[in-house]
Scaffold this motif. Sequence first.
Motif, PDB file in Angstrom:
ATOM      1  N   ARG A   1     -11.540   0.375  -2.897  1.00 59.40           N
ATOM      2  CA  ARG A   1     -11.213  -0.092  -4.246  1.00 59.40           C
ATOM      3  C   ARG A   1     -11.585  -1.561  -4.436  1.00 59.40           C
ATOM      4  NH1 ARG A   1      -5.604   2.792  -6.323  1.00 59.40           N
ATOM      5  NH2 ARG A   1      -6.027   4.875  -5.486  1.00 59.40           N
TER       6      ARG A   1
ATOM      7  N   LEU B   1       0.821  -1.219   0.000  1.00 63.62           N
ATOM      8  CA  LEU B   1       0.000   0.000   0.000  1.00 63.62           C
ATOM      9  C   LEU B   1       0.854   1.266   0.000  1.00 63.62           C
ATOM     10  CD1 LEU B   1      -2.850  -0.893   2.525  1.00 63.62           C
ATOM     11  CD2 LEU B   1      -2.879  -1.059   0.029  1.00 63.62           C
TER      12      LEU B   1
ATOM     13  N   GLU C   1      -8.936   3.482   1.718  1.00 62.26           N
ATOM     14  CA  GLU C   1      -9.026   3.596   0.264  1.00 62.26           C
ATOM     15  C   GLU C   1      -8.870   2.229  -0.391  1.00 62.26           C
ATOM     16  OE1 GLU C   1      -9.110   5.052  -3.689  1.00 62.26           O
ATOM     17  OE2 GLU C   1      -9.801   5.898  -1.809  1.00 62.26           O
ATOM     18  N   TYR C   2      -8.015   1.397   0.157  1.00 60.06           N
ATOM     19  CA  TYR C   2      -7.823   0.045  -0.373  1.00 60.06           C
ATOM     20  C   TYR C   2      -9.124  -0.748  -0.318  1.00 60.06           C
ATOM     21  CZ  TYR C   2      -6.211  -4.825  -0.498  1.00 60.06           C
ATOM     22  OH  TYR C   2      -6.052  -6.150  -0.780  1.00 60.06           O
TER      23      TYR C   2
ATOM     24  N   ILE D   1      -1.678   4.569  -1.102  1.00 62.85           N
ATOM     25  CA  ILE D   1      -3.007   4.663  -0.502  1.00 62.85           C
ATOM     26  C   ILE D   1      -2.992   4.042   0.892  1.00 62.85           C
ATOM     27  CG2 ILE D   1      -4.181   4.610  -2.740  1.00 62.85           C
ATOM     28  CD1 ILE D   1      -4.920   1.695  -2.205  1.00 62.85           C
ATOM     29  N   TYR D   2      -4.043   4.360   1.672  1.00 64.45           N
ATOM     30  CA  TYR D   2      -4.207   3.798   3.008  1.00 64.45           C
ATOM     31  C   TYR D   2      -5.295   2.723   2.976  1.00 64.45           C
ATOM     32  CZ  TYR D   2      -1.366   7.733   4.585  1.00 64.45           C
ATOM     33  OH  TYR D   2      -0.347   8.635   4.776  1.00 64.45           O
TER      34      TYR D   2
ATOM     35  N   ARG E   1      -0.429   0.944 -10.490  1.00 58.50           N
ATOM     36  CA  ARG E   1       0.215   2.218 -10.161  1.00 58.50           C
ATOM     37  C   ARG E   1       1.005   2.738 -11.359  1.00 58.50           C
ATOM     38  NH1 ARG E   1       5.544   0.844  -8.848  1.00 58.50           N
ATOM     39  NH2 ARG E   1       5.854  -1.393  -8.692  1.00 58.50           N
TER      40      ARG E   1
ATOM     41  N   HIS F   1      -7.800  -1.245 -10.496  1.00 56.00           N
ATOM     42  CA  HIS F   1      -7.872  -0.453  -9.276  1.00 56.00           C
ATOM     43  C   HIS F   1      -6.596  -0.517  -8.427  1.00 56.00           C
ATOM     44  CE1 HIS F   1     -11.972   1.016  -9.418  1.00 56.00           C
ATOM     45  NE2 HIS F   1     -12.372  -0.165  -9.843  1.00 56.00           N
TER      46      HIS F   1
END
Length: 227
Positions: free
Chosen positions: A106, A93, A102-103, A98-99, A227, A224
């Motif tokens: 998604r 992460l 948010e994970y 992201i934290y 990166r 999702h």
Amino acid sequence: MYDTLRAPRLQFLGRQPYDKTYDAMRRFTAERQRDTPDELWIVEHPAVFTQGIAGKPEHLLATGDIPVVPSNRGGQVTFHGPGQVVAYPLIDLKRLGIYIKEYVFRLEAAVIQTLDAWGVIGFRVTGAPGIYVNLADPLQAGLPAGPRQDPFDGLGKIAALGVKVSNHCTYHGVALNVAMNLEPFERINPCGYAGLRTVDLVTLGIRANPEVVARQLAERLSVHLSR
């Protein structure tokens, strides 16, 4: 496209025992380095109940001949079995930027989009991770209309979610019910909620092939979690 986006390395593992997969996830996470590529495992498990780290024994009603395996994921008890698509994202992460909140968002978004491909409207319930459908009209409506004292009244749960994060890296994941024997869910309080009805796509009138749904979910998760 996924190489450009640096998507997780995708592995379709077929049917695997839960405890073997659990051990492999923990080992992968413990041994990974800063530059270890993320992975996404898609599996199906033989019949098994898994109990989350905060699981309470009173939610195990009559497990019978199905084994119960303790797990260090979040949440309470759930059932895995043939005809269910299970996705285990092994994601850094911190590297993704992201934290955990948010994970989780998604993961749930990927399930909602997968269901949408079959014409099913899935949605979230505040404070109860996973994805739900309106049993009265799963193809056309969201939450049931009218006042509801019980937040699960008129709803069916079609996907369960439970995750673990260690040193910013995730394992465990999400399970989407496609074409299952749902009877074992009656032997537990699914995810700790007494009387919560669990459904699959077949229950909703959707004759979906689990392998096809698995690839759709994998594609959405890959987007999702790239990166």
